[in-house]
Design a protein around this motif. Structure first.
Motif, mmCIF file in Angstrom:
data_model
loop_
_atom_site.group_PDB
_atom_site.id
_atom_site.type_symbol
_atom_site.label_atom_id
_atom_site.label_comp_id
_atom_site.label_asym_id
_atom_site.label_seq_id
_atom_site.Cartn_x
_atom_site.Cartn_y
_atom_site.Cartn_z
ATOM 1 N N ASP A 175 59.700 66.867 51.654
ATOM 2 C CA ASP A 175 58.312 66.576 51.292
ATOM 3 C C ASP A 175 58.295 65.531 50.180
ATOM 4 O O ASP A 175 58.454 65.857 49.007
ATOM 5 N N LEU A 176 58.115 64.282 50.579
ATOM 6 C CA LEU A 176 58.083 63.189 49.627
ATOM 7 C C LEU A 176 56.633 62.852 49.294
ATOM 8 O O LEU A 176 55.707 63.228 50.017
ATOM 9 N N ILE A 177 56.431 62.176 48.198
ATOM 10 C CA ILE A 177 55.073 61.821 47.811
ATOM 11 C C ILE A 177 54.449 60.950 48.901
ATOM 12 O O ILE A 177 54.998 59.909 49.276
ATOM 13 N N ASP A 178 53.342 61.409 49.444
ATOM 14 C CA ASP A 178 52.555 60.729 50.489
ATOM 15 C C ASP A 178 53.180 60.807 51.882
ATOM 16 O O ASP A 178 52.524 60.440 52.864
ATOM 17 N N GLU A 179 54.426 61.264 51.992
ATOM 18 C CA GLU A 179 55.043 61.347 53.321
ATOM 19 C C GLU A 179 55.986 62.545 53.392
ATOM 20 O O GLU A 179 56.472 63.031 52.370
ATOM 21 N N GLU A 180 56.216 62.985 54.620
ATOM 22 C CA GLU A 180 57.178 64.060 54.858
ATOM 23 C C GLU A 180 58.098 63.617 55.977
ATOM 24 O O GLU A 180 57.662 63.002 56.950
#
Length: 293
Positions: free
Chosen positions: A203-208
């Motif tokens: 779970d990355l900032i703005d994207e997964e």
């Protein structure tokens, strides 16, 4: 009858076995069994029903346990009162640290011992502080991520993001990904949470991104060493990778991306009678750790 024997009795009750109490208090199991037997003899009462599979309190044991808790709490308060008058904190604190996290915390612990030279510290590495809190008899522990057990007091320390990292040898062999989508074709090393959940959705900032877990572990130290050995790309907080990054043993992958921040907590059992020494360490960690993270 000694106070230490009463403390041992309550530990056996809370952990449910002589073996668990022995592990928590760093005692031989035979020592625990003998001392509980001597306590029962001095009281002329059977405190436990013993079977090959289970240990449970007798009626006498249940009544005695409730009263002993009150006695021990009063005893601890009396000791703390005297120590406050002397302004001379003493005792021992068992602290559980995440594997590989000692680099950021060690100097705070040195500072604590310089401030309170009569307090002993016993530092344990723990992968699951929920289990180890009792099995190792920890007074408090550092935990990162989700909270899974509401029976502990949880003091928030900081939020900590994680970054994608790999060794230069891995990059040389498999290449540096240029997009998140390319991670799906790479060998990735994933963490398994204490509840069994495999963290293969990063779970990355703005994207997964969904990654393929070729290697997984619930031991963050194992994951870090596997990354250093070139076994794959992993995601770690700077706290656990600072020295490796400084030496070049690990390098950033897709440095424009970082995970959502995990919460870092200081956990300790929700029980009465936490020692003054433990409270002093809690206060210092809450004050100093956020500066390091």
């Amino acid at each position: 009858m000694r106070i230490d024997d009463l403390k041992l009795f309550t530990t056996v009750v809370q952990l449910g076995s002589f073996t668990a109490a022995a592990n928590a208090m760093d005692l031989p199991r035979a020592n625990v069994s003998r001392r509980i037997g001597e306590l029962e003899k001095s009281l002329n009462a059977q405190l436990f029903f013993r079977t090959t599979r289970k240990l449970r309190l007798s009626q006498h044991g249940e009544a005695y346990y409730k009263e002993v808790l009150t006695v021990l709490e009063a005893y601890q308060k009396a000791n703390d009162t005297l120590l406050k008058l002397d302004d001379r904190p003493v005792g021992k604190v068992k602290l559980g640290l995440l594997p590989e996290s000692d680099e950021a915390i060690q100097h705070i612990l040195y500072q604590f011992q310089d401030m309170y030279p009569e307090i002993d510290l016993d530092i344990r590495s723990t992968n699951s502080c929920y289990t180890d809190m009792y099995e190792q008899g920890l007074d408090l522990a550092i935990h990162a991520g989700k909270l899974h057990d509401s029976s502990f007091v949880a003091r928030h320390i900081a939020q900590l993001g994680r970054m994608l990292l790999a060794s230069p040898s891995y990059i040389e062999q498999y290449g540096m990904p240029s997009t998140l989508a390319e991670l799906a074709t790479h060998q990735c090393i994933c963490y398994r949470w204490p509840d069994g959940t495999l963290e293969d959705n990063w779970d990355l900032i703005d994207e997964e991104v969904k990654v393929k877990s070729r290697l997984a572990s619930n031991n963050i130290g194992f994951i870090r060493r596997a990354m250093l050995d070139g076994r794959g790309i992993g995601i770690l907080p700077p706290l656990l990778a600072l020295s490796s990054m400084e030496s070049g043993a690990l390098v950033r992958v897709l440095p424009q991306y970082q995970s959502r921040a995990d919460d870092v907590w200081l956990l300790y059992p929700d029980r009465h009678g936490i020692s003054r020494a433990t409270r002093l360490l809690i206060d210092l960690l809450l004050q100093e750790l956020p500066k390091k993270l």
